[in-house]
Scaffold this motif. Sequence first.
Motif, PDB file in Angstrom:
ATOM      1  N   PHE A 141      48.335 140.476  56.231  1.00  0.00           N
ATOM      2  CA  PHE A 141      48.101 139.669  57.428  1.00  0.00           C
ATOM      3  C   PHE A 141      49.480 139.233  57.909  1.00  0.00           C
ATOM      4  CE2 PHE A 141      44.155 139.238  55.001  1.00  0.00           C
ATOM      5  CZ  PHE A 141      43.187 139.374  55.980  1.00  0.00           C
ATOM      6  N   TRP A 142      49.933 139.770  59.050  1.00  0.00           N
ATOM      7  CA  TRP A 142      51.302 139.566  59.505  1.00  0.00           C
ATOM      8  C   TRP A 142      51.320 139.161  60.983  1.00  0.00           C
ATOM      9  CZ3 TRP A 142      53.950 142.495  63.268  1.00  0.00           C
ATOM     10  CH2 TRP A 142      53.184 143.505  63.856  1.00  0.00           C
TER      11      TRP A 142
ATOM     12  N   LEU B  77      47.255 143.884  59.393  1.00  0.00           N
ATOM     13  CA  LEU B  77      46.431 143.276  60.426  1.00  0.00           C
ATOM     14  C   LEU B  77      47.260 142.194  61.114  1.00  0.00           C
ATOM     15  CD1 LEU B  77      42.828 142.614  60.718  1.00  0.00           C
ATOM     16  CD2 LEU B  77      44.204 140.557  60.786  1.00  0.00           C
ATOM     17  N   ASN B  78      47.495 142.366  62.412  1.00  0.00           N
ATOM     18  CA  ASN B  78      48.263 141.399  63.191  1.00  0.00           C
ATOM     19  C   ASN B  78      47.380 140.170  63.434  1.00  0.00           C
ATOM     20  OD1 ASN B  78      49.309 139.947  65.497  1.00  0.00           O
ATOM     21  ND2 ASN B  78      50.649 141.687  65.874  1.00  0.00           N
ATOM     22  N   ILE B  79      47.788 139.029  62.899  1.00  0.00           N
ATOM     23  CA  ILE B  79      46.949 137.830  62.970  1.00  0.00           C
ATOM     24  C   ILE B  79      46.806 137.288  64.390  1.00  0.00           C
ATOM     25  CG2 ILE B  79      47.323 137.187  60.568  1.00  0.00           C
ATOM     26  CD1 ILE B  79      49.334 135.062  61.528  1.00  0.00           C
TER      27      ILE B  79
ATOM     28  N   TYR C  97      38.918 134.924  56.941  1.00  0.00           N
ATOM     29  CA  TYR C  97      39.550 134.862  55.621  1.00  0.00           C
ATOM     30  C   TYR C  97      40.522 133.693  55.501  1.00  0.00           C
ATOM     31  CZ  TYR C  97      36.993 138.999  54.715  1.00  0.00           C
ATOM     32  OH  TYR C  97      35.941 139.862  54.541  1.00  0.00           O
ATOM     33  N   ARG C  98      40.419 132.750  56.431  1.00  0.00           N
ATOM     34  CA  ARG C  98      41.183 131.497  56.411  1.00  0.00           C
ATOM     35  C   ARG C  98      42.683 131.720  56.211  1.00  0.00           C
ATOM     36  NH1 ARG C  98      36.241 130.293  53.938  1.00  0.00           N
ATOM     37  NH2 ARG C  98      35.152 128.550  54.898  1.00  0.00           N
ATOM     38  N   VAL C  99      43.218 132.691  56.923  1.00  0.00           N
ATOM     39  CA  VAL C  99      44.648 132.974  56.846  1.00  0.00           C
ATOM     40  C   VAL C  99      45.378 131.927  57.678  1.00  0.00           C
ATOM     41  CG1 VAL C  99      46.464 134.642  57.394  1.00  0.00           C
ATOM     42  CG2 VAL C  99      44.275 135.439  56.471  1.00  0.00           C
ATOM     43  N   MET C 100      46.237 131.156  57.021  1.00  0.00           N
ATOM     44  CA  MET C 100      46.951 130.073  57.684  1.00  0.00           C
ATOM     45  C   MET C 100      48.441 130.362  57.841  1.00  0.00           C
ATOM     46  SD  MET C 100      44.660 127.904  58.313  1.00  0.00           S
ATOM     47  CE  MET C 100      43.120 127.219  57.820  1.00  0.00           C
ATOM     48  N   SER C 101      48.973 131.298  57.058  1.00  0.00           N
ATOM     49  CA  SER C 101      50.404 131.593  57.070  1.00  0.00           C
ATOM     50  C   SER C 101      50.629 133.094  57.050  1.00  0.00           C
ATOM     51  CB  SER C 101      51.080 131.004  55.825  1.00  0.00           C
ATOM     52  OG  SER C 101      50.920 129.616  55.783  1.00  0.00           O
TER      53      SER C 101
ATOM     54  N   PRO D 248      37.432 139.911  48.644  1.00  0.00           N
ATOM     55  CA  PRO D 248      38.823 139.589  48.338  1.00  0.00           C
ATOM     56  C   PRO D 248      38.957 139.277  46.848  1.00  0.00           C
ATOM     57  CG  PRO D 248      37.796 137.808  49.582  1.00  0.00           C
ATOM     58  CD  PRO D 248      36.781 138.906  49.478  1.00  0.00           C
ATOM     59  N   VAL D 249      39.945 139.886  46.197  1.00  0.00           N
ATOM     60  CA  VAL D 249      40.157 139.707  44.764  1.00  0.00           C
ATOM     61  C   VAL D 249      41.218 138.648  44.508  1.00  0.00           C
ATOM     62  CG1 VAL D 249      40.902 140.859  42.632  1.00  0.00           C
ATOM     63  CG2 VAL D 249      39.503 142.099  44.291  1.00  0.00           C
ATOM     64  N   GLN D 250      42.342 138.768  45.224  1.00  0.00           N
ATOM     65  CA  GLN D 250      43.449 137.828  45.020  1.00  0.00           C
ATOM     66  C   GLN D 250      44.352 137.862  46.240  1.00  0.00           C
ATOM     67  OE1 GLN D 250      45.385 138.307  41.246  1.00  0.00           O
ATOM     68  NE2 GLN D 250      46.911 136.758  41.673  1.00  0.00           N
ATOM     69  N   SER D 251      45.031 136.746  46.512  1.00  0.00           N
ATOM     70  CA  SER D 251      45.963 136.648  47.639  1.00  0.00           C
ATOM     71  C   SER D 251      47.267 136.000  47.201  1.00  0.00           C
ATOM     72  CB  SER D 251      45.385 135.772  48.761  1.00  0.00           C
ATOM     73  OG  SER D 251      44.290 136.376  49.363  1.00  0.00           O
ATOM     74  N   ILE D 252      48.325 136.353  47.916  1.00  0.00           N
ATOM     75  CA  ILE D 252      49.585 135.633  47.805  1.00  0.00           C
ATOM     76  C   ILE D 252      50.089 135.372  49.214  1.00  0.00           C
ATOM     77  CG2 ILE D 252      50.259 136.426  45.501  1.00  0.00           C
ATOM     78  CD1 ILE D 252      52.083 138.468  46.766  1.00  0.00           C
ATOM     79  N   VAL D 253      50.815 134.279  49.372  1.00  0.00           N
ATOM     80  CA  VAL D 253      51.341 133.892  50.675  1.00  0.00           C
ATOM     81  C   VAL D 253      52.861 133.905  50.597  1.00  0.00           C
ATOM     82  CG1 VAL D 253      51.452 132.049  52.390  1.00  0.00           C
ATOM     83  CG2 VAL D 253      49.315 132.478  51.157  1.00  0.00           C
TER      84      VAL D 253
END
Length: 107
Positions: free
Chosen positions: A27-28, A58-60, A70-74, A86-91
Amino acid sequence: MGATSVVTDANFVSDVLQSDRPVLVDFWAEWCAPCRKVDMLLEEIASEMGDAVRIVKLNIDENPETTRAYRVMSAPTLTVFKGGEPVQSIVGARPKSDLVKLIETAL
């Protein structure tokens, strides 16, 4: 040999959630400097691990539905999906070794 590809709100379900392989979603955003660093690493990883995992971007700013869902905030936020979940995320920008470990959680 793999390469990263682009997903949108329109094809997220078919290309990510219904994929038969694990998918790493980047997510960029265009304005995000750390996203450019991560992008180069993801291209390397795609060429090295392309048979095991699919890497998509995926361009946010252009895809608000999926970003909200997916509550992408950053940016960048990197999330591994397996079996439609979704298995795991890093920011944030991380070293290549961290990105590989993230992918390996879904293999």
